[in-house]
Design a protein around this motif. Structure first.
Motif, PDB file in Angstrom:
ATOM      1  N   ASP A 182      49.345  50.100  53.403  1.00 54.87           N
ATOM      2  CA  ASP A 182      48.099  49.457  53.812  1.00 54.87           C
ATOM      3  C   ASP A 182      48.319  47.961  54.016  1.00 54.87           C
ATOM      4  O   ASP A 182      47.748  47.363  54.924  1.00 54.87           O
ATOM      5  CB  ASP A 182      47.010  49.668  52.758  1.00 54.87           C
ATOM      6  CG  ASP A 182      46.438  51.080  52.785  1.00 54.87           C
ATOM      7  OD1 ASP A 182      46.756  51.819  53.739  1.00 54.87           O
ATOM      8  OD2 ASP A 182      45.684  51.438  51.861  1.00 54.87           O
ATOM      9  N   ALA A 183      49.149  47.369  53.167  1.00 59.78           N
ATOM     10  CA  ALA A 183      49.389  45.929  53.264  1.00 59.78           C
ATOM     11  C   ALA A 183      50.037  45.568  54.582  1.00 59.78           C
ATOM     12  O   ALA A 183      49.743  44.525  55.166  1.00 59.78           O
ATOM     13  CB  ALA A 183      50.258  45.473  52.100  1.00 59.78           C
ATOM     14  N   VAL A 184      50.937  46.438  55.056  1.00 49.24           N
ATOM     15  CA  VAL A 184      51.598  46.195  56.333  1.00 49.24           C
ATOM     16  C   VAL A 184      50.549  46.095  57.438  1.00 49.24           C
ATOM     17  O   VAL A 184      50.677  45.304  58.374  1.00 49.24           O
ATOM     18  CB  VAL A 184      52.606  47.327  56.642  1.00 49.24           C
ATOM     19  CG1 VAL A 184      53.150  47.191  58.056  1.00 49.24           C
ATOM     20  CG2 VAL A 184      53.753  47.297  55.637  1.00 49.24           C
ATOM     21  N   ARG A 185      49.499  46.877  57.295  1.00 47.43           N
ATOM     22  CA  ARG A 185      48.430  46.858  58.301  1.00 47.43           C
ATOM     23  C   ARG A 185      47.369  45.812  57.982  1.00 47.43           C
ATOM     24  O   ARG A 185      46.337  45.736  58.630  1.00 47.43           O
ATOM     25  CB  ARG A 185      47.793  48.249  58.390  1.00 47.43           C
ATOM     26  CG  ARG A 185      48.766  49.320  58.860  1.00 47.43           C
ATOM     27  CD  ARG A 185      48.042  50.626  59.157  1.00 47.43           C
ATOM     28  NE  ARG A 185      47.507  51.255  57.961  1.00 47.43           N
ATOM     29  CZ  ARG A 185      48.185  52.123  57.206  1.00 47.43           C
ATOM     30  NH1 ARG A 185      49.440  52.422  57.512  1.00 47.43           N
ATOM     31  NH2 ARG A 185      47.639  52.681  56.155  1.00 47.43           N
ATOM     32  N   GLY A 186      47.601  45.015  56.972  1.00 50.33           N
ATOM     33  CA  GLY A 186      46.692  43.929  56.651  1.00 50.33           C
ATOM     34  C   GLY A 186      45.431  44.332  55.922  1.00 50.33           C
ATOM     35  O   GLY A 186      44.515  43.528  55.767  1.00 50.33           O
ATOM     36  N   LYS A 187      45.369  45.580  55.435  1.00 50.16           N
ATOM     37  CA  LYS A 187      44.124  46.069  54.826  1.00 50.16           C
ATOM     38  C   LYS A 187      43.821  45.444  53.471  1.00 50.16           C
ATOM     39  O   LYS A 187      42.660  45.299  53.105  1.00 50.16           O
ATOM     40  CB  LYS A 187      44.170  47.590  54.683  1.00 50.16           C
ATOM     41  CG  LYS A 187      44.027  48.339  56.004  1.00 50.16           C
ATOM     42  CD  LYS A 187      43.881  49.816  55.771  1.00 50.16           C
ATOM     43  CE  LYS A 187      43.604  50.563  57.058  1.00 50.16           C
ATOM     44  NZ  LYS A 187      43.409  52.004  56.833  1.00 50.16           N
ATOM     45  N   VAL A 188      44.850  45.144  52.708  1.00 47.62           N
ATOM     46  CA  VAL A 188      44.579  44.677  51.339  1.00 47.62           C
ATOM     47  C   VAL A 188      44.603  43.157  51.200  1.00 47.62           C
ATOM     48  O   VAL A 188      44.194  42.630  50.168  1.00 47.62           O
ATOM     49  CB  VAL A 188      45.604  45.276  50.339  1.00 47.62           C
ATOM     50  CG1 VAL A 188      45.500  46.783  50.326  1.00 47.62           C
ATOM     51  CG2 VAL A 188      47.009  44.835  50.662  1.00 47.62           C
ATOM     52  N   PHE A 189      45.062  42.456  52.224  1.00 48.58           N
ATOM     53  CA  PHE A 189      45.192  41.005  52.103  1.00 48.58           C
ATOM     54  C   PHE A 189      43.871  40.318  51.790  1.00 48.58           C
ATOM     55  O   PHE A 189      43.806  39.427  50.947  1.00 48.58           O
ATOM     56  CB  PHE A 189      45.801  40.424  53.392  1.00 48.58           C
ATOM     57  CG  PHE A 189      47.306  40.429  53.395  1.00 48.58           C
ATOM     58  CD1 PHE A 189      48.007  41.540  52.962  1.00 48.58           C
ATOM     59  CD2 PHE A 189      48.011  39.328  53.829  1.00 48.58           C
ATOM     60  CE1 PHE A 189      49.385  41.561  52.963  1.00 48.58           C
ATOM     61  CE2 PHE A 189      49.404  39.330  53.823  1.00 48.58           C
ATOM     62  CZ  PHE A 189      50.088  40.448  53.392  1.00 48.58           C
ATOM     63  N   THR A 190      42.815  40.714  52.478  1.00 46.65           N
ATOM     64  CA  THR A 190      41.516  40.076  52.261  1.00 46.65           C
ATOM     65  C   THR A 190      41.068  40.217  50.817  1.00 46.65           C
ATOM     66  O   THR A 190      40.555  39.261  50.211  1.00 46.65           O
ATOM     67  CB  THR A 190      40.462  40.703  53.192  1.00 46.65           C
ATOM     68  OG1 THR A 190      40.867  40.505  54.547  1.00 46.65           O
ATOM     69  CG2 THR A 190      39.102  40.054  52.972  1.00 46.65           C
ATOM     70  N   ILE A 215      36.028  50.436  51.143  1.00 51.77           N
ATOM     71  CA  ILE A 215      34.808  49.623  51.157  1.00 51.77           C
ATOM     72  C   ILE A 215      35.199  48.153  51.027  1.00 51.77           C
ATOM     73  O   ILE A 215      35.947  47.778  50.128  1.00 51.77           O
ATOM     74  CB  ILE A 215      33.862  50.034  50.009  1.00 51.77           C
ATOM     75  CG1 ILE A 215      33.393  51.492  50.210  1.00 51.77           C
ATOM     76  CG2 ILE A 215      32.660  49.094  49.932  1.00 51.77           C
ATOM     77  CD1 ILE A 215      32.636  52.056  49.008  1.00 51.77           C
ATOM     78  N   ASP A 216      34.688  47.325  51.917  1.00 50.16           N
ATOM     79  CA  ASP A 216      35.077  45.910  51.946  1.00 50.16           C
ATOM     80  C   ASP A 216      34.837  45.204  50.622  1.00 50.16           C
ATOM     81  O   ASP A 216      35.619  44.336  50.217  1.00 50.16           O
ATOM     82  CB  ASP A 216      34.318  45.176  53.055  1.00 50.16           C
ATOM     83  CG  ASP A 216      34.801  45.566  54.454  1.00 50.16           C
ATOM     84  OD1 ASP A 216      35.922  46.107  54.555  1.00 50.16           O
ATOM     85  OD2 ASP A 216      34.062  45.332  55.421  1.00 50.16           O
ATOM     86  N   ASP A 217      33.740  45.542  49.927  1.00 52.17           N
ATOM     87  CA  ASP A 217      33.389  44.845  48.690  1.00 52.17           C
ATOM     88  C   ASP A 217      34.187  45.317  47.479  1.00 52.17           C
ATOM     89  O   ASP A 217      34.118  44.703  46.417  1.00 52.17           O
ATOM     90  CB  ASP A 217      31.900  45.038  48.379  1.00 52.17           C
ATOM     91  CG  ASP A 217      31.009  44.451  49.464  1.00 52.17           C
ATOM     92  OD1 ASP A 217      31.443  43.494  50.133  1.00 52.17           O
ATOM     93  OD2 ASP A 217      29.882  44.954  49.644  1.00 52.17           O
ATOM     94  N   ARG A 265      23.841  46.589  49.213  1.00 54.39           N
ATOM     95  CA  ARG A 265      24.808  47.178  50.137  1.00 54.39           C
ATOM     96  C   ARG A 265      25.954  47.830  49.379  1.00 54.39           C
ATOM     97  O   ARG A 265      26.354  48.965  49.678  1.00 54.39           O
ATOM     98  CB  ARG A 265      25.366  46.083  51.063  1.00 54.39           C
ATOM     99  CG  ARG A 265      26.452  46.568  52.023  1.00 54.39           C
ATOM    100  CD  ARG A 265      27.141  45.396  52.706  1.00 54.39           C
ATOM    101  NE  ARG A 265      27.882  44.572  51.765  1.00 54.39           N
ATOM    102  CZ  ARG A 265      27.911  43.232  51.796  1.00 54.39           C
ATOM    103  NH1 ARG A 265      27.213  42.565  52.698  1.00 54.39           N
ATOM    104  NH2 ARG A 265      28.613  42.568  50.900  1.00 54.39           N
ATOM    105  N   THR A 266      26.464  47.135  48.387  1.00 50.89           N
ATOM    106  CA  THR A 266      27.632  47.624  47.663  1.00 50.89           C
ATOM    107  C   THR A 266      27.339  48.908  46.899  1.00 50.89           C
ATOM    108  O   THR A 266      28.088  49.887  47.005  1.00 50.89           O
ATOM    109  CB  THR A 266      28.158  46.554  46.689  1.00 50.89           C
ATOM    110  OG1 THR A 266      28.409  45.353  47.428  1.00 50.89           O
ATOM    111  CG2 THR A 266      29.442  47.005  46.028  1.00 50.89           C
TER     112      THR A 266
END
Length: 249
Positions: A18-26, A227-229, A108-109
């Motif tokens: 997932d990190a390679v695809r930038g998913k966890v950086f945020t 989930i973004d949050d 929302r969360t």
């Protein structure tokens, strides 16, 4: 616990992908900013920040990115309206799930978290319903069990609580506050771990012995993590040897 260990390895592998695809950086940056803002900007004096930085390094985040996140936290302004909230619930088979979030919109969360549970036959519980099953601690893992004597000597001298050998890997267990100093001592001894993190470790496990339920649990956890949050998802799931063989096959 071997099944649980293999499941953990799957999760770590997925996290790296997932990190390679930038998913966890945020999510990691958000944690670094918050940790720096709420405590000392020096990771040697701020165990939470140290753990967040280690998490960033484990997914190949650059030092420049990490330093910018620390600067954002110490500079103020960021995360002003962010609130840290944990949600607790159960998946199929009585699997306990703890979800850590950071959000600026609680309605929302909780709506998104509840949807992930119910969609996969789980239930969102009340505060305290599963949290007592988990203990915050540091875990430093080595896949080479032949290093046991060296790891034990360096880790215990540095203040580790215990070293577990399950026949497939070694796990150094630390108080979460001393995670950084133990990891530093192991690195100084030339012992570089295969995985190191501060996590919520379950005191008991719930074993799943059929693939259908295992897939429901995995899909629920995946949905929660997307989930973004949501910052982290912890569970006490353990898969039987037969289920692991089918999942890995």
């Amino acid at each position: 616990m071997a099944g649980h260990s293999k499941w953990a390895n799957i999760k770590h592998r997925k996290a790296r992908q997932d990190a390679v695809r930038g998913k966890v950086f945020t999510k990691v940056i958000r944690e670094i900013v918050s940790a720096a803002k709420q405590g000392d900007p020096d990771p040697d004096k701020n165990p939470r920040l140290r753990a967040a930085i280690e998490k960033g390094l484990s997914v190949n985040m650059t030092r420049d990115t990490i330093n910018r996140a620390v600067d954002r936290g110490t500079g103020g302004g960021d995360n002003e309206n962010m609130e840290e909230v944990s949600y607790e619930g159960y998946g199929v088979g009585g699997v306990a799930v703890l979800v850590e979030t950071m959000t600026d919109n609680l309605n929302r969360t909780v709506s998104e978290v509840r949807h992930a549970f119910t969609k996969h036959d789980g239930n969102l519980g009340t505060s305290g319903s599963v949290a007592y099953l988990f203990t915050k601690r540091g875990e430093i893992t080595f896949n080479d069990t032949s290093l046991e004597d060296e790891v034990m000597m360096a880790a215990l001298d540095a203040g580790a609580l215990d070293i577990e050998n399950n026949g497939e890997s070694l796990m150094v267990i630390t108080e979460w506050e001393s995670f950084g100093q133990v990891k530093d001592a192991l690195n100084a001894a030339g012992l570089v771990s295969d995985n190191a993190e501060v996590t919520m470790s379950p005191s008991t496990t719930a074993e799943i012995d059929n693939v259908e339920d295992a897939e429901k649990v995995m899909k629920m956890i995946d949905m929660l993590e997307d989930i973004d949050d949501v910052q982290e998802v912890y569970s006490n799931v353990s898969f039987s040897a037969d289920v692991m063989a089918q999942l890995e096959g």
